[in-house]
Design an enzyme around this catalytic site. Structure first.
Site, short mmCIF file in Angstrom:
data_model
loop_
_atom_site.label_atom_id
_atom_site.label_comp_id
_atom_site.label_asym_id
_atom_site.label_seq_id
_atom_site.Cartn_x
_atom_site.Cartn_y
_atom_site.Cartn_z
N PHE A 1 0.86 -1.19 0.00
CA PHE A 1 0.00 0.00 0.00
C PHE A 1 0.89 1.23 0.00
CE2 PHE A 1 -2.54 3.46 1.58
CZ PHE A 1 -3.68 3.34 0.80
N ASP B 1 9.25 2.48 1.78
CA ASP B 1 8.08 3.25 2.18
C ASP B 1 7.93 3.06 3.70
OD1 ASP B 1 5.55 4.08 2.94
OD2 ASP B 1 4.57 3.37 1.12
N LYS C 1 2.52 10.05 8.48
CA LYS C 1 1.88 9.52 9.68
C LYS C 1 2.36 10.19 10.97
CE LYS C 1 -0.48 6.03 7.63
NZ LYS C 1 -1.93 5.97 7.62
#
Ligand code: PLP
Length: 397
Positions: A138, A223, A252
């Site tokens: 993702f 990532d 995040k």
């Protein structure tokens, strides 16, 4: 407003990309949030790994307040003091040399994709533009990042995907090696796949990718949108495997709740981003970089990495006692990124946990994902355990 009133307006006026939601949350403090109806919840999701220091950490709040009184926004056409301070902190605590700031994980990955292609072209391989990514990955919801995300459900309705992405199974070095050809420029991988089900690679996989990149002159991109800072027990996630990628992306919990993304690279790769090649109006603006600087300073001062390791181990030991008595088959992850794997559909369990006051999320149907604040303590883990045990009983598991 009550939950029902908020829901009514949201349903009427906001596009329905998130579906029906159980709660409207209006206040947070530490590991707890309160709904519009005044009910208290233990938050083991942290805004999906965002509130790394819990809700409204006083040092982050005060940094935002101070900065808001001084300067909210100026263009990146000017130097920005907290942006420079944040970049220095990030560089001094890892192995990469320069940063580019943006607003989200997807944007950080966009920047990584662009810089990898540019660097390889600048290095004399103008035709090499393919990026190898992994099944169940993702990487975000923009066109380039859904194209990088090897999950057909995110592509549906938005085809055609952008060209230049090649998908291989996760944790399979041979598959990566077979996919490399003269057009390959980079490998993009999450060191632990979180959205994909909390999938941890075998030892040797990430260092094997490093080796393949070195041998084939490819850019290795991690990532780390969900895994850095500190979530895996090291400041940057890659440090827990002892290897250094050429590029990493973060977002995040970097801003402690403020929206910020970052892409970092080695100096040689970073040199491909020359003036005019990339930009973001809000990227690294004074407000969010002040929040992120306060977040990182707190992580360092309060030894949050050590806490993530210790509390991660404590959580695994505690929750493992549910095995045998309940259909819990495995606990995967590292540090405070954990997935409890059930042999049955865990969606009703996640909903019951919320009813009982514990916020978590079901991923890939069978995995209950726990992403508590990085400064969580034993007492709150014990409380989560009790709420989970109660919820298991309530749904008959
Ligand atoms: N990369 C990973 C590993 C993620 O987990 C996410 C979001 O969940 C993203 C990228 C996209 O981040 P954002 O939603 O901030 O664009």
């Amino acid at each position: 407003m009550t939950t029902a009133e908020i829901k009514a307006w949201a349903t009427e006026y906001i596009m329905n990309t998130y579906g029906d939601r159980q709660l409207a949350l209006v206040k947070g403090e530490g590991a707890y949030v309160w709904s519009a109806d005044g009910k208290k919840y233990l938050d083991f999701l942290s805004g999906i790994a965002v509130n790394g220091l819990g809700h409204c950490h006083p040092k982050v709040v005060s940094a935002i307040q101070n900065q808001a009184e001084k300067l909210l926004h100026v263009s990146n056409l000017y130097y920005i003091e907290p942006q420079a301070q944040l970049a220095k902190l990030l560089v001094e605590n890892g192995d990469l040399d320069q940063c580019f700031f943006c607003n989200s994980g997807a944007e950080a990955n966009e920047a990584a994709i662009k810089i990898a292609r540019k660097f390889v072209k600048d290095s004399g391989r103008p035709k090499a533009n393919e990026i190898i990514t992994m099944n169940q990955s993702f990487h975000g919801r923009t066109m380039a990042t859904i194209s990088a995300t090897a999950q057909p459900k995110y592509h549906k309705g938005f085809e055609p995907m952008l060209p230049g992405f090649v998908y291989v199974p996760y944790d399979d070095l041979d598959a990566v090696e077979s996919a490399i050809n003269e057009n390959t420029c980079a490998i993009l991988v999450e060191p632990i796949q979180s959205e994909g089900g909390v999938n941890v690679p075998s030892s040797g996989y990430l260092s094997g990718l490093r080796d393949l990149c070195d041998r084939n002159e490819l850019v290795l991109i991690f990532d780390e949108v969900q895994t850095s800072p500190a979530r895996l027990g090291t400041f940057f996630g890659y440090q827990s495997w002892g290897i250094t990628p050429d590029v990493i992306t973060m977002a995040k919990s970097l801003g402690g709740g403020a929206p910020i993304g970052a892409m970092m690279a080695t100096r040689s790769v970073a040199e491909s981003f020359v003036p005019g090649t990339h930009a973001a109006t809000f990227g690294g603006n004074p407000l969010v970089t002040a929040a992120a600087t306060a977040t990182l300073e707190t992580i360092l001062e309060e030894d949050i990495c050590q806490n993530a390791t210790e509390m991660g181990d404590y959580m695994v030991n505690k929750f493992s006692t549910l095995k045998g008595r309940h259909p819990l088959t495995d606990i995967r992850g590292r540090g405070l990124l954990r997935g409890l794997v059930f042999s049955v559909d865990a969606k009703p369990l996640a909903a019951k946990c919320a009813d009982n006051g514990l916020i978590t999320i079901c991923t890939n149907d069978h995995v209950l994902r726990f992403l508590p604040p990085l400064n969580i303590g034993k007492q709150q883990i014990d409380e989560a355990y009790q709420l989970l045990e109660q919820s298991l009983a309530d749904v008959g598991l």
